[in-house]
Design a protein around this motif. Structure first.
Motif, PDB file in Angstrom:
ATOM      1  N   LEU A 240       0.854  -1.172   0.085  1.00 21.52           N
ATOM      2  CA  LEU A 240       0.046  -0.090  -0.268  1.00 21.52           C
ATOM      3  C   LEU A 240       0.810   1.463  -0.092  1.00 21.52           C
ATOM      4  N   ALA A 241       1.974   1.317   0.813  1.00 20.95           N
ATOM      5  CA  ALA A 241       2.768   2.394   0.969  1.00 20.95           C
ATOM      6  C   ALA A 241       3.445   2.722  -0.406  1.00 20.95           C
ATOM      7  N   SER A 242       4.096   1.791  -1.133  1.00 16.92           N
ATOM      8  CA  SER A 242       4.654   1.874  -2.185  1.00 16.92           C
ATOM      9  C   SER A 242       3.771   2.433  -3.536  1.00 16.92           C
ATOM     10  N   TRP A 243       2.461   1.675  -3.443  1.00 18.56           N
ATOM     11  CA  TRP A 243       1.452   2.451  -4.241  1.00 18.56           C
ATOM     12  C   TRP A 243       1.169   3.692  -4.070  1.00 18.56           C
ATOM     13  N   THR A 244       0.978   4.050  -2.836  1.00 15.36           N
ATOM     14  CA  THR A 244       0.774   5.566  -2.473  1.00 15.36           C
ATOM     15  C   THR A 244       1.832   6.523  -2.989  1.00 15.36           C
ATOM     16  N   LYS A 245       3.147   6.030  -2.690  1.00 18.27           N
ATOM     17  CA  LYS A 245       4.355   6.913  -3.039  1.00 18.27           C
ATOM     18  C   LYS A 245       4.202   7.142  -4.912  1.00 18.27           C
ATOM     19  N   GLU A 246       3.828   5.863  -5.380  1.00 20.61           N
ATOM     20  CA  GLU A 246       4.128   6.076  -6.928  1.00 20.61           C
ATOM     21  C   GLU A 246       2.968   6.979  -7.597  1.00 20.61           C
ATOM     22  N   ALA A 247       1.640   6.972  -6.786  1.00 23.56           N
ATOM     23  CA  ALA A 247       0.471   7.938  -6.975  1.00 23.56           C
ATOM     24  C   ALA A 247       1.015   9.190  -6.728  1.00 23.56           C
ATOM     25  N   LEU A 248       1.758   9.646  -5.795  1.00 23.52           N
ATOM     26  CA  LEU A 248       1.938  10.869  -5.306  1.00 23.52           C
ATOM     27  C   LEU A 248       3.013  11.657  -6.448  1.00 23.52           C
ATOM     28  N   GLY A 249       3.533  10.659  -7.269  1.00 29.07           N
ATOM     29  CA  GLY A 249       4.497  10.979  -8.081  1.00 29.07           C
ATOM     30  C   GLY A 249       3.830  11.770  -9.459  1.00 29.07           C
ATOM     31  N   GLU A 250       2.544  11.304  -9.430  1.00 27.28           N
ATOM     32  CA  GLU A 250       1.616  11.716 -10.818  1.00 27.28           C
ATOM     33  C   GLU A 250       1.381  13.150 -10.787  1.00 27.28           C
TER      34      GLU A 250
ATOM     35  N   ARG B 242      -6.552   6.509  -7.754  1.00 26.53           N
ATOM     36  CA  ARG B 242      -5.312   5.758  -8.219  1.00 26.53           C
ATOM     37  C   ARG B 242      -5.103   4.683  -7.378  1.00 26.53           C
ATOM     38  N   VAL B 243      -4.967   4.922  -6.146  1.00 28.64           N
ATOM     39  CA  VAL B 243      -4.546   3.779  -5.212  1.00 28.64           C
ATOM     40  C   VAL B 243      -5.440   2.491  -5.147  1.00 28.64           C
ATOM     41  N   THR B 244      -6.734   2.897  -5.041  1.00 28.41           N
ATOM     42  CA  THR B 244      -7.735   1.769  -5.006  1.00 28.41           C
ATOM     43  C   THR B 244      -7.901   1.087  -6.343  1.00 28.41           C
ATOM     44  N   ARG B 245      -7.706   1.787  -7.702  1.00 34.07           N
ATOM     45  CA  ARG B 245      -7.753   1.031  -8.916  1.00 34.07           C
ATOM     46  C   ARG B 245      -6.498   0.100  -8.973  1.00 34.07           C
ATOM     47  N   ARG B 246      -5.466   0.583  -8.379  1.00 30.07           N
ATOM     48  CA  ARG B 246      -4.331  -0.209  -8.613  1.00 30.07           C
ATOM     49  C   ARG B 246      -4.389  -1.370  -7.739  1.00 30.07           C
ATOM     50  N   ALA B 247      -4.945  -1.370  -6.451  1.00 29.71           N
ATOM     51  CA  ALA B 247      -5.098  -2.402  -5.721  1.00 29.71           C
ATOM     52  C   ALA B 247      -6.338  -3.289  -6.364  1.00 29.71           C
ATOM     53  N   LEU B 248      -7.300  -2.953  -6.884  1.00 34.58           N
ATOM     54  CA  LEU B 248      -8.204  -3.567  -7.582  1.00 34.58           C
ATOM     55  C   LEU B 248      -7.824  -4.518  -8.678  1.00 34.58           C
ATOM     56  N   ALA B 249      -6.878  -3.891  -9.513  1.00 37.73           N
ATOM     57  CA  ALA B 249      -6.221  -4.534 -10.503  1.00 37.73           C
ATOM     58  C   ALA B 249      -5.194  -5.578 -10.245  1.00 37.73           C
TER      59      ALA B 249
ATOM     60  N   PRO C 118      -6.754  -8.585  -6.488  1.00 35.39           N
ATOM     61  CA  PRO C 118      -8.010  -8.654  -6.365  1.00 35.39           C
ATOM     62  C   PRO C 118      -8.289  -9.420  -4.961  1.00 35.39           C
ATOM     63  N   GLY C 119      -9.219  -8.905  -4.587  1.00 35.66           N
ATOM     64  CA  GLY C 119      -9.798  -9.509  -3.301  1.00 35.66           C
ATOM     65  C   GLY C 119      -9.594  -8.647  -2.041  1.00 35.66           C
ATOM     66  N   MET C 120      -8.337  -7.849  -2.047  1.00 38.85           N
ATOM     67  CA  MET C 120      -7.829  -7.089  -1.074  1.00 38.85           C
ATOM     68  C   MET C 120      -8.873  -5.857  -0.931  1.00 38.85           C
ATOM     69  N   ASP C 121      -9.260  -5.446   0.155  1.00 41.19           N
ATOM     70  CA  ASP C 121     -10.055  -4.275   0.486  1.00 41.19           C
ATOM     71  C   ASP C 121      -9.234  -3.145   0.914  1.00 41.19           C
ATOM     72  N   VAL C 122      -9.268  -2.177  -0.191  1.00 42.67           N
ATOM     73  CA  VAL C 122      -8.451  -0.759   0.131  1.00 42.67           C
ATOM     74  C   VAL C 122      -9.684   0.111   0.200  1.00 42.67           C
TER      75      VAL C 122
END
Length: 583
Positions: free
Chosen positions: A34-44, A78-85, A88-92
Motif C-alpha cells: 500500500l505504501a509503495s502504491w501511494t508513493k508512486e501515485a503521489l508522483g503523478e 489511483r491507489v484503489t484502482r491499482r489495488a483492484l487490478a 483482487p480481493g484485497m479491500d482498500v
C-alpha cells in the motif's frame, strides 16, 4: 489542505481466506504494498501535495496531506484502482477531510479522518461482493468464489494453470515466491546467513533436514507455528498527544530523533513518522537476530551429536507492522520466540524515542513489550488451524502481560496431541488446570532466586529463565545415574503423574467431580512419594506438581544448546539430596 487516509480492511480475512500457506504468504505480501502504491501515485502530475506530504506510513495504513479536494479524490482513485487490478480481493479504502486552512496536522484532524473512515466502512459493500457467483458454474478450489482462468503470465506455476482457482488465489500464489524471497533476503543481507542453509517453505526445509538417502523419517516430525504481537502500539496511535508528552524535550529535539520542539506545529507529523520507522526497524532487527540465534543453536546441536548441519530450521511467513509469523521445526520454536522478544525489548529500551513510550505509571523509560504464542503440531497439520491456535495463545499471554503495570512480555505454547479438536479455545481450556503457562519473559526486579529456590512473580507466574532452569534440573533428576540401575526420578513416575493430572482434568470437564478429585489425589500422592524418596526440595527445584506437565513437554522440545545458553550454571551432574540429608 486536505488530509487523506488510505487503509486496508479485513486483513485477517484476506490473508486466511484459504487454508493454503502459499496463499497466506502472498496475501500478507500484498498488504505491505500500500505504501509503495501511494508513493508512486503521489508522483503523478495530477496529484498536488506539499514537499513532504507523509503523515503516517505503516503496514496497511498511510496518511498523507494534499493541496486540494481534487488531489485527494485523484490519489484515492489511483491507489484503489491499482489495488483492484493487482490485488483482487484485497479491500482498500480511502477517505479525506478538509483541514480548514491548516498547514500542519494536529490531533483533531487525525481524529476526524479516522471517524470519517469508520463512518464510510458502514456504508460500503464488502470486497467479496465484486466476485459474482452467477452465471459462473465452476466453483474455485478452497474458496467460495468462482473459478477464474489462469493469469497467462510466463512464470505462473504449471499446477496453478491446471487447477480451478479464484482470481484472488491466483494472484496470491503468484506473489508468494516474491514474498518469500524478500524475507529470505533479510536473513542473507542483514543476518549474514548462508543461502544454502535457508528454506523458503516447510517442504524444502524437510528435504534439507533429510538429505537424499537418509532414512530418518523423523527429520521434521513436528513443526511449530509462531505468532508474535506487540503490546500497546495501538494505544500509542490512538493518543499521539499523550505519547508525545512522554518524550523529554531534549530527546525530542535531537538530530536523530524528531528534530523539532514538541510545540512545533509540525511536531505531531514528524513524531508519528519517526515512531513508525523505529518500530518497523525494531521488529525487523529482532526478527533477523532470532533467526541468526536459531542458526547458531542448530549448528551447535548438530556438531554435538555428530550430525551434518544442512539447514536453519526457520521458515518466515509474515512480517508486517508489529506482527510476526514464522514456521520452525518443533524444537527451535520457543528459542526463536524468546530470542525475538528479548531483542525487541532491548532495542526499544535503547531507543531514545521508543523507550519513553512504555506504559510505566511513574513515567520511567523502559522497553516496549510483546507476546508470543507457539503451536507445536504434526508436520502435515493444516497451517491455518495451527495459526488460530498460536493466535489464541498470544491472546492468553497478553492477558497475563497486561495484568502487570507496566506490561510485561510473555510467552505461551501448546504441543498438540489430539488433532481431532479444532477449536483453539476448547483445546487450551482442557489444559488450564495442570499447566503453568503463560510465562513471563523476565522475573520480577527482586534478586534472582538461587538454584534451590523457586522464582515466581507477584502474580504467581514463573519467569522463562527459571522454567528453563527447572527443565535442566528435571533432566538431571530423570537421567540414568551411573551409580544406580534406576533413574533418580523415574520417567515412568513422571508420565504416570502427568496421565493422572490429565485424566483428572478431563473428568472435571465432563462433570464427574468425584472421579476428578480421586485422580488428583492419586497424582498428589505420587508427588509426595517423590518428595520423600528423591529430594525434599522438589517443589523448589521443579516448581509444584502443576508444572510437571510443562517440564516433561519442554524436556522433549528444548534443544541442549539453547538450555546451555539460557540457563547456565545448573549443575547437571549433582546428585540430589534425599529427605534424610535435610532432617
Amino acid at each position: 489542505m486536505y488530509l487523506v487516509m488510505l487503509e486496508t480492511n479485513g486483513n485477517q480475512r484476506y490473508i486466511f481466506s484459504s487454508p493454503r500457506l502459499r496463499e497466506s504468504i502472498g496475501a500478507s505480501f500484498q498488504l505491505t504494498r500500500l505504501a509503495s502504491w501511494t508513493k508512486e501515485a503521489l508522483g503523478e502530475p495530477s496529484v498536488c501535495h506539499p514537499t513532504d506530504p507523509w503523515v503516517s506510513r505503516s503496514s496497511g495504513k498511510v496518511i498523507i496531506m494534499v493541496d486540494g479536494e481534487s488531489d485527494a479524490v485523484s490519489l484515492i482513485g489511483r491507489v484503489t484502482r491499482r489495488a483492484l487490478a493487482e490485488a483482487p480481493g484485497m479491500d482498500v479504502s480511502g477517505v479525506y477531510v478538509d483541514m480548514g486552512g491548516k498547514k500542519y496536522v494536529d490531533a483533531a484532524a487525525l481524529k476526524e479522518v479516522h471517524t470519517k473512515a469508520a463512518e464510510y466502512a458502514l456504508s460500503r459493500p464488502p470486497a467479496l461482493a465484486r466476485f459474482s457467483q452467477m452465471p459462473f458454474l465452476t466453483r474455485a478450489k478452497d474458496s467460495v468464489l468462482p473459478a477464474a482462468p489462469p493469469l497467462g503470465i510466463r512464470d505462473e506455476a504449471t499446477d496453478d494453470t491446471r487447477t480451478a482457482l479464484s482470481l484472488p488465489s491466483r494472484v496470491k500464489r503468484h506473489l508468494a515466491l516474491a514474498s518469500r524471497e524478500s524475507l529470505l533476503d533479510r536473513a542473507r543481507i542483514e543476518g549474514g546467513l548462508p543461502d544454502e542453509e535457508l528454506a523458503r517453505d516447510p517442504l524444502k526445509l524437510e528435504r534439507m533436514l533429510q538429505p537424499l538417502g537418509d532414512d530418518d523419517s523423523l527429520a521434521l516430525s513436528k513443526i511449530a507455528v509462531i505468532h508474535i504481537d506487540g503490546n500497546g502500539v495501538g494505544a500509542i496511535m490512538r493518543d499521539l498527544d499523550m505519547a508525545m508528552k512522554k518524550v523529554p524535550d531534549g530527546d525530542f529535539r535531537k538530530e536523530k530523533e524528531v528534530r523539532c520542539r514538541p510545540d512545533d506545529p509540525d511536531a505531531l507529523r514528524r513524531f508519528l513518522l519517526k515512531v513508525n520507522e523505529r518500530l518497523e526497524n525494531s521488529v525487523i532487527q529482532a526478527f533477523v537476530t532470532a533467526w541468526r540465534d536459531v542458526a547458531d543453536w542448530a549448528r551447535q546441536d548438530a556438531e554435538a551429536t555428530g550430525r551434518e548441519h544442512t539447514a536453519i530450521p526457520v521458515v518466515p511467513v509474515i512480517l508486517g507492522g508489529d506482527d510476526v509469523t514464522v514456521i520452525t521445526s518443533g524444537d527451535y520454536a520457543l528459542p526463536f520466540a524468546t530470542a525475538y522478544l528479548k531483542d525487541y525489548e532491548q532495542r526499544t529500551e535503547e531507543d531514545q524515542l521508543l523507550s519513553h513510550l512504555s506504559d510505566d505509571p511513574n513515567g520511567q523509560s523502559g522497553p516496549m513489550t510483546a507476546a508470543a504464542g507457539v503451536a507445536v503440531v504434526g508436520h502435515s497439520y493444516p497451517f491455518h488451524i495451527a495459526y488460530d491456535l498460536a493466535e489464541r495463545l498470544v491472546t492468553e499471554a497478553k492477558k497475563v502481560g497486561k495484568a502487570s503495570t507496566p506490561a510485561r512480555s510473555t510467552i505461551s505454547y501448546h504441543v498438540l496431541f489430539d488433532s481431532t479438536v479444532l477449536d483453539a479455545t476448547q483445546i487450551l481450556h482442557a489444559y488450564d488446570s495442570f499447566t503453568t503457562r503463560p510465562f513471563l519473559l523476565w522475573p520480577d526486579d527482586a534478586p534472582p532466586a538461587s538454584a534451590g529456590e523457586s522464582a515466581t512473580s507477584a502474580n504467581g507466574r514463573s519467569s522463562w529463565p527459571e522454567v528453563c532452569a527447572r527443565v535442566r534440573r528435571f533432566k538431571n533428576l530423570t537421567a540414568e545415574d551411573s551409580q544406580a540401575t534406576d533413574a533418580r526420578f523415574p520417567k515412568t513416575r513422571a508420565a504416570r503423574i502427568r496421565r493422572l493430572l490429565s485424566d483428572a482434568a478431563q473428568a472435571a470437564l465432563a462433570g464427574d467431580v468425584a472421579r476428578g478429585r480421586e485422580l488428583q489425589d492419586k497424582a498428589e500422592a505420587e508427588w509426595e512419594d517423590a518428595r520423600s524418596n528423591v529430594d525434599a526440595r522438589i517443589d523448589t527445584l521443579l516448581g509444584d506438581i502443576k508444572g510437571l506437565f510443562d517440564l516433561m513437554e519442554l524436556t522433549d522440545i528444548l534443544p541442549a544448546s539453547y538450555l546451555d545458553a539460557i540457563a547456565p550454571g545448573e549443575n547437571t551432574s549433582a546428585t540430589p539430596s534425599t529427605s534424610e540429608d535435610h532432617a
